[in-house]
Enzyme design. Structure first.
Site, PDB file in Angstrom:
ATOM      1  N   LYS A  53       0.873  -1.139   0.060  1.00 54.36           N
ATOM      2  CA  LYS A  53      -0.109  -0.038   0.034  1.00 54.36           C
ATOM      3  C   LYS A  53       0.717   1.211   0.008  1.00 54.36           C
ATOM      4  CE  LYS A  53      -3.971  -2.372   2.186  1.00 54.36           C
ATOM      5  NZ  LYS A  53      -4.373  -2.620   3.482  1.00 54.36           N
ATOM      6  N   GLN A  97      -3.848  -1.290   9.943  1.00 54.83           N
ATOM      7  CA  GLN A  97      -4.047  -2.669   9.271  1.00 54.83           C
ATOM      8  C   GLN A  97      -4.429  -3.799  10.206  1.00 54.83           C
ATOM      9  OE1 GLN A  97      -2.949  -3.184   5.929  1.00 54.83           O
ATOM     10  NE2 GLN A  97      -3.880  -5.122   6.268  1.00 54.83           N
ATOM     11  N   ASP A 120     -10.277   3.694   5.440  1.00 53.03           N
ATOM     12  CA  ASP A 120     -11.084   2.475   5.044  1.00 53.03           C
ATOM     13  C   ASP A 120     -12.450   2.412   5.345  1.00 53.03           C
ATOM     14  OD1 ASP A 120      -9.644  -0.018   4.036  1.00 53.03           O
ATOM     15  OD2 ASP A 120      -8.831  -0.375   6.004  1.00 53.03           O
TER      16      ASP A 120
END
Ligand code: NAP
Length: 288
Positions: A53, A97, A120
């Site tokens: 990412k 994460q 997210d």
């Protein structure tokens, strides 16, 4: 034989577009978007995801920082980092994460995250907006799924979309996005009875379960669009939740694993990070 929905190819196009938009944003606003990734512990897969990412961010001109906390970190320590990043004006996106070690409650983290930095889309604010049909920052994987479906040119209006899996990360937000596109949506899960009866009626079938090759050819309507979100490691190889070889004989469109939804998830994270920076810079702008 189904057409292949190439996520790698589409993700490269999205990246190119985001790179141009980032350049224009930096020129106009003098601000470089920045993504902060939070990695807790030693999960090797998570470390790879974060590296992929942040590398992708670099390719499109988004700055990134990775905060790696030790495996034994406490909930309070992770929340303290979230608060620090919330307060930093030069950080626009925060990516905790998952999965994190068991002592960390993911819900608590998403509740503490500034919703404007929640790239997210998992904070209660952003999840609520999506449920209300007024989405702002939307989870990356569902956004990638929708972009892949759009690639087919098949209109979703009035079509029957069936989603397998009801997680907050994938299944539920995907169902809400499809509803927003005026599909008729069925959301299935581990307690669903006669799963195949539902899947066989799907014009669009999205599978996000985490069970290797759960969906076989007999479960798929001829000509259907099949999106395989699953990532499973079997005998050292990555396979999806769909039995690709048999289902491709029946479906109209199908995503491969790897190379389908995975790359699109990353591309959408870049798009969300730019959007987050735009939201924050606009909020800072003086009222005309
Ligand atoms: P999750 O949180 O474990 O959720 C799995 C869902 O599948 C649950 O809703 C579960 O039902 C349902 N389920 C389990 N067994 C089932 C069965 N036999 N029939 C029907 N439904 C069943 O997983 P997730 O985070 O949504 O991820 C799903 C898969 O996608 C995983 O393989 C993950 O690695 C992959 N993934 C890929 C990406 C990507 O970028 N490609 C991103 C995220 C996730 P209950 O709710 O009843 O338990």
């Amino acid at each position: 034989m189904a057409h292949l929905l190439d996520g790698q190819h589409l993700a490269a196009r999205v990246e190119q577009e985001v790179r141009e938009r980032v350049e224009a944003f930096v020129r106009a606003r003098g601000v470089t978007p920045c993504l902060a990734a939070i990695l807790v512990g030693n999960n090797p897969a998570s470390a790879v995801y974060v590296r992929n990412k942040t590398r992708a961010a670099g390719r499109v001109g988004i700055r990134s920082e990775t905060f790696h906390l030790p495996e034994e970190s406490t909930q309070a320590e992770v929340l303290e980092l979230v608060e620090r990043l919330n307060a930093r004006r030069d950080v626009h996106g925060i990516l905790p994460q998952m999965p994190m070690p068991p002592q960390i409650d993911p819900e608590a983290i998403f509740e503490r995250l500034d919703p404007r930095k929640d790239v997210d889309g998992l904070s209660p604010y952003n999840a609520g907006r999506l449920a209300l049909g007024r989405p702002q920052l939307v989870p990356c994987t569902p956004l990638g799924i929708l972009a892949l479906i759009r690639q087919t040119g098949v209109s979703l209006v009035g079509k029957h979309a069936v989603v397998l899996g009801r997680s907050s990360l994938v299944g539920k937000p995907t169902a809400l996005l499809l509803l927003g596109e005026h599909a008729t949506v069925t959301l299935c899960h581990s307690r669903t009875e006669n799963l195949a009866e539902h899947t066989r009626r799907a014009d669009v079938l999205v599978v996000a379960v985490g069970r290797p090759r759960l969906v076989t050819a007999e479960m798929v309507k001829p000509g259907a669009v099949v999106i395989d979100v699953g990532i499973n490691r079997v005998d050292g190889r990555l396979v999806g939740d769909v039995d690709f070889e048999s289902v491709r004989e029946v479906a109209g469109w199908i995503t491969p694993v790897p190379g389908g939804v995975g790359p699109m998830t990353i591309a959408m994270l870049l798009q969300n990070t730019l959007q987050a920076a735009q939201i924050q810079v606009a909020a800072d702008a003086p009222v005309p």
